[in-house]
Design a protein around this motif. Sequence first.
Motif, PDB file in Angstrom:
ATOM      1  N   THR A 195     -22.965  -0.146  14.262  1.00  0.00           N
ATOM      2  CA  THR A 195     -22.385  -0.895  13.115  1.00  0.00           C
ATOM      3  C   THR A 195     -21.026  -1.005  13.126  1.00  0.00           C
ATOM      4  O   THR A 195     -20.499  -0.078  13.188  1.00  0.00           O
ATOM      5  CB  THR A 195     -23.010  -0.573  11.640  1.00  0.00           C
ATOM      6  N   PRO A 196     -20.447  -2.230  13.462  1.00  0.00           N
ATOM      7  CA  PRO A 196     -19.110  -2.079  13.501  1.00  0.00           C
ATOM      8  C   PRO A 196     -18.307  -1.807  12.083  1.00  0.00           C
ATOM      9  O   PRO A 196     -18.889  -2.041  10.958  1.00  0.00           O
ATOM     10  CB  PRO A 196     -18.654  -3.913  13.668  1.00  0.00           C
ATOM     11  N   GLY A 197     -17.190  -1.171  12.171  1.00  0.00           N
ATOM     12  CA  GLY A 197     -16.241  -0.934  10.983  1.00  0.00           C
ATOM     13  C   GLY A 197     -15.809  -2.168  10.151  1.00  0.00           C
ATOM     14  O   GLY A 197     -15.423  -3.166  10.959  1.00  0.00           O
ATOM     15  N   SER A 198     -16.061  -2.137   9.027  1.00  0.00           N
ATOM     16  CA  SER A 198     -15.392  -3.483   8.341  1.00  0.00           C
ATOM     17  C   SER A 198     -14.327  -3.259   7.538  1.00  0.00           C
ATOM     18  O   SER A 198     -13.894  -4.535   7.208  1.00  0.00           O
ATOM     19  CB  SER A 198     -16.915  -3.570   7.209  1.00  0.00           C
ATOM     20  N   SER A 199     -13.794  -2.247   7.358  1.00  0.00           N
ATOM     21  CA  SER A 199     -12.802  -2.192   6.525  1.00  0.00           C
ATOM     22  C   SER A 199     -11.221  -2.864   7.462  1.00  0.00           C
ATOM     23  O   SER A 199     -11.108  -2.539   8.526  1.00  0.00           O
ATOM     24  CB  SER A 199     -11.895  -0.647   6.344  1.00  0.00           C
ATOM     25  N   ASP A 200     -10.424  -3.621   6.582  1.00  0.00           N
ATOM     26  CA  ASP A 200      -9.540  -4.065   7.205  1.00  0.00           C
ATOM     27  C   ASP A 200      -8.097  -3.529   6.615  1.00  0.00           C
ATOM     28  O   ASP A 200      -7.095  -3.979   6.665  1.00  0.00           O
ATOM     29  CB  ASP A 200      -9.435  -5.688   6.885  1.00  0.00           C
ATOM     30  N   SER A 201      -8.100  -2.224   5.795  1.00  0.00           N
ATOM     31  CA  SER A 201      -6.968  -1.759   5.513  1.00  0.00           C
ATOM     32  C   SER A 201      -6.500  -0.931   6.405  1.00  0.00           C
ATOM     33  O   SER A 201      -6.836  -0.491   7.323  1.00  0.00           O
ATOM     34  CB  SER A 201      -7.623  -0.717   4.407  1.00  0.00           C
ATOM     35  N   LEU A 202      -5.247  -0.686   6.119  1.00  0.00           N
ATOM     36  CA  LEU A 202      -4.218   0.176   7.166  1.00  0.00           C
ATOM     37  C   LEU A 202      -4.350   1.723   6.804  1.00  0.00           C
ATOM     38  O   LEU A 202      -3.970   2.250   7.534  1.00  0.00           O
ATOM     39  CB  LEU A 202      -2.733  -0.247   7.095  1.00  0.00           C
ATOM     40  N   SER A 203      -4.947   1.895   5.267  1.00  0.00           N
ATOM     41  CA  SER A 203      -5.068   3.200   5.051  1.00  0.00           C
ATOM     42  C   SER A 203      -6.715   3.618   4.899  1.00  0.00           C
ATOM     43  O   SER A 203      -7.224   2.893   4.173  1.00  0.00           O
ATOM     44  CB  SER A 203      -4.255   3.644   3.884  1.00  0.00           C
ATOM     45  N   VAL A 204      -7.032   4.740   5.435  1.00  0.00           N
ATOM     46  CA  VAL A 204      -8.546   5.031   5.159  1.00  0.00           C
ATOM     47  C   VAL A 204      -8.518   6.731   4.966  1.00  0.00           C
ATOM     48  O   VAL A 204      -7.795   7.324   5.271  1.00  0.00           O
ATOM     49  CB  VAL A 204      -9.273   4.939   6.613  1.00  0.00           C
ATOM     50  N   PRO A 205      -9.365   6.828   3.874  1.00  0.00           N
ATOM     51  CA  PRO A 205      -9.564   8.074   3.450  1.00  0.00           C
ATOM     52  C   PRO A 205     -10.192   9.081   4.477  1.00  0.00           C
ATOM     53  O   PRO A 205     -10.782   8.833   5.218  1.00  0.00           O
ATOM     54  CB  PRO A 205     -10.620   7.952   2.396  1.00  0.00           C
ATOM     55  N   PHE A 206      -9.560  10.337   4.451  1.00  0.00           N
ATOM     56  CA  PHE A 206     -10.084  11.315   5.450  1.00  0.00           C
ATOM     57  C   PHE A 206     -11.366  11.872   4.836  1.00  0.00           C
ATOM     58  O   PHE A 206     -11.571  12.345   3.720  1.00  0.00           O
ATOM     59  CB  PHE A 206      -9.122  12.528   5.132  1.00  0.00           C
ATOM     60  N   ASP A 207     -12.644  11.694   5.738  1.00  0.00           N
ATOM     61  CA  ASP A 207     -13.652  12.416   5.478  1.00  0.00           C
ATOM     62  C   ASP A 207     -13.897  13.436   5.941  1.00  0.00           C
ATOM     63  O   ASP A 207     -13.007  13.752   6.713  1.00  0.00           O
ATOM     64  CB  ASP A 207     -14.874  11.440   5.622  1.00  0.00           C
ATOM     65  N   ASN A 244     -14.407   2.472   8.978  1.00  0.00           N
ATOM     66  CA  ASN A 244     -13.011   2.269   8.867  1.00  0.00           C
ATOM     67  C   ASN A 244     -12.154   1.891  10.122  1.00  0.00           C
ATOM     68  O   ASN A 244     -11.002   2.170   9.967  1.00  0.00           O
ATOM     69  CB  ASN A 244     -12.642   3.925   8.255  1.00  0.00           C
ATOM     70  N   ALA A 245     -12.649   1.758  11.075  1.00  0.00           N
ATOM     71  CA  ALA A 245     -12.072   1.361  12.402  1.00  0.00           C
ATOM     72  C   ALA A 245     -11.702  -0.021  12.527  1.00  0.00           C
ATOM     73  O   ALA A 245     -11.066  -0.183  13.475  1.00  0.00           O
ATOM     74  CB  ALA A 245     -12.536   2.113  13.582  1.00  0.00           C
ATOM     75  N   GLY A 246     -12.286  -0.873  11.920  1.00  0.00           N
ATOM     76  CA  GLY A 246     -12.013  -2.237  12.101  1.00  0.00           C
ATOM     77  C   GLY A 246     -10.742  -2.953  12.477  1.00  0.00           C
ATOM     78  O   GLY A 246     -10.588  -3.589  13.227  1.00  0.00           O
ATOM     79  N   VAL A 247      -9.711  -2.385  11.405  1.00  0.00           N
ATOM     80  CA  VAL A 247      -8.310  -2.758  11.823  1.00  0.00           C
ATOM     81  C   VAL A 247      -7.991  -2.707  13.363  1.00  0.00           C
ATOM     82  O   VAL A 247      -7.061  -3.261  13.751  1.00  0.00           O
ATOM     83  CB  VAL A 247      -7.330  -2.626  10.692  1.00  0.00           C
ATOM     84  N   LEU A 248      -8.280  -1.412  13.861  1.00  0.00           N
ATOM     85  CA  LEU A 248      -7.757  -0.991  15.080  1.00  0.00           C
ATOM     86  C   LEU A 248      -8.490  -1.499  15.943  1.00  0.00           C
ATOM     87  O   LEU A 248      -8.002  -1.787  17.461  1.00  0.00           O
ATOM     88  CB  LEU A 248      -8.156   0.624  15.134  1.00  0.00           C
ATOM     89  N   LEU A 249      -9.750  -1.882  16.002  1.00  0.00           N
ATOM     90  CA  LEU A 249     -10.567  -2.340  17.217  1.00  0.00           C
ATOM     91  C   LEU A 249     -10.484  -3.737  17.454  1.00  0.00           C
ATOM     92  O   LEU A 249     -11.212  -4.161  18.258  1.00  0.00           O
ATOM     93  CB  LEU A 249     -12.304  -1.917  16.829  1.00  0.00           C
ATOM     94  N   ARG A 250      -9.992  -4.387  16.442  1.00  0.00           N
ATOM     95  CA  ARG A 250      -9.847  -5.795  16.746  1.00  0.00           C
ATOM     96  C   ARG A 250      -8.830  -6.310  17.729  1.00  0.00           C
ATOM     97  O   ARG A 250      -7.929  -5.685  18.132  1.00  0.00           O
ATOM     98  CB  ARG A 250      -9.400  -6.786  15.393  1.00  0.00           C
ATOM     99  N   ASN A 251      -9.138  -7.057  18.462  1.00  0.00           N
ATOM    100  CA  ASN A 251      -8.181  -7.598  19.659  1.00  0.00           C
ATOM    101  C   ASN A 251      -7.214  -8.335  19.084  1.00  0.00           C
ATOM    102  O   ASN A 251      -7.126  -9.272  18.284  1.00  0.00           O
ATOM    103  CB  ASN A 251      -9.069  -8.607  20.593  1.00  0.00           C
ATOM    104  N   ARG A 252      -6.187  -8.315  19.814  1.00  0.00           N
ATOM    105  CA  ARG A 252      -4.811  -9.154  19.363  1.00  0.00           C
ATOM    106  C   ARG A 252      -4.992 -10.429  19.787  1.00  0.00           C
ATOM    107  O   ARG A 252      -5.610 -10.706  20.799  1.00  0.00           O
ATOM    108  CB  ARG A 252      -3.419  -8.397  19.933  1.00  0.00           C
ATOM    109  N   HIS A 253      -4.342 -11.316  18.939  1.00  0.00           N
ATOM    110  CA  HIS A 253      -4.319 -12.783  19.297  1.00  0.00           C
ATOM    111  C   HIS A 253      -3.253 -13.144  20.247  1.00  0.00           C
ATOM    112  O   HIS A 253      -3.223 -14.404  20.375  1.00  0.00           O
ATOM    113  CB  HIS A 253      -4.464 -13.719  18.236  1.00  0.00           C
ATOM    114  N   ASP A 254      -2.494 -12.363  20.747  1.00  0.00           N
ATOM    115  CA  ASP A 254      -1.292 -12.815  21.468  1.00  0.00           C
ATOM    116  C   ASP A 254      -1.170 -11.954  22.769  1.00  0.00           C
ATOM    117  O   ASP A 254      -0.305 -11.173  23.117  1.00  0.00           O
ATOM    118  CB  ASP A 254       0.001 -12.687  20.636  1.00  0.00           C
ATOM    119  N   LEU A 288       0.908  -1.195  -0.078  1.00  0.00           N
ATOM    120  CA  LEU A 288      -0.124   0.062  -0.076  1.00  0.00           C
ATOM    121  C   LEU A 288       0.901   1.188   0.059  1.00  0.00           C
ATOM    122  O   LEU A 288       1.924   1.325   0.737  1.00  0.00           O
ATOM    123  CB  LEU A 288      -0.897   0.064   1.257  1.00  0.00           C
ATOM    124  N   THR A 289       0.693   2.064  -0.888  1.00  0.00           N
ATOM    125  CA  THR A 289       1.410   3.302  -0.742  1.00  0.00           C
ATOM    126  C   THR A 289       0.147   4.694  -0.476  1.00  0.00           C
ATOM    127  O   THR A 289      -0.734   4.588  -0.825  1.00  0.00           O
ATOM    128  CB  THR A 289       1.887   3.733  -2.176  1.00  0.00           C
TER     129      THR A 289
END
Length: 270
Positions: free
Chosen positions: A104-116, A155-165, A53-54
């Motif tokens: 409604t939970p954030g669905s995006s798993d991208s590390l980059s999200v657009p600024f709205d 757009n917050a899905g990737v941050l809000l997931r719990n770590r697995h370790d 991703l750039t």
Amino acid sequence: MAIQAVNHTQKIMTTAEITACHSHVLHRVTLFTPALCHVRKGSKMLQWGERVLTVGKESLILFPAGIELKIANTPEAGKYHSDMVNLTQDILRDFRQNHVGSLTPGSSDSLSVPFDTHTRLMWDSLLQAMRSQSPHPLQVHIVQGLLLALHLAGNAGVLLRNRHDPLAEQIEQIFLTDPAREWSVDDVAQQIYMSGSSLRRRLALEDKSFRSILEGVRMGCALHSLQTTELSVGQIANESGYASASRFTARFRQRFGLVPSALRHAMRHP
């Protein structure tokens, strides 16, 4: 290089500005706390697994804790400039408890999200509050608003997931209190109320090892210091737990793909 109160061992949010004048690539970069980043000038390339991703100035980068990345920073017209905000797991935990179940939970798993519009407003407000040293509860209130704006936009899905370790995360936080200390398994096991053998067994189940976690923390702290302080390589080596600058340099190159002096050169103004 502008610096503002950055310390991985802090239990509060911190912010920093990272600048560079030359392109550089870093391998196996791991953040120990969740973070947000905005590239103001230039671009940042992120690679994790097979994904590349750039990212430029129109997006916000979301870094969950524990993800390992290859990162390339590329200046534009001789300048790379980004803002970084390190969050805490407590902030994300509180947000999940207070909001995620009812929205409604954030669905995006991208590390980059657009600024709205709303995300940009809350990001600018957060930076202003932190740079003006607003009271910490106010900063936390604003960052909760930023997380809410991200979440409502999906757009917050990737941050809000719990770590697995979780055990590895606990051990990382213990190491961060004193990266230079000669840690033993028994030292750490005592702090988390388990035996040394149990600690090793549980780490093995997470495909982790005690030494690899310690090495990762030391390298992460060293990278952070190189990017955000003017300490010498020798001082950083010592503060990161390495007896000699030469051994530190070899380990740094093995992990990140370039020597500390090359990174400093990339960040130095011509």
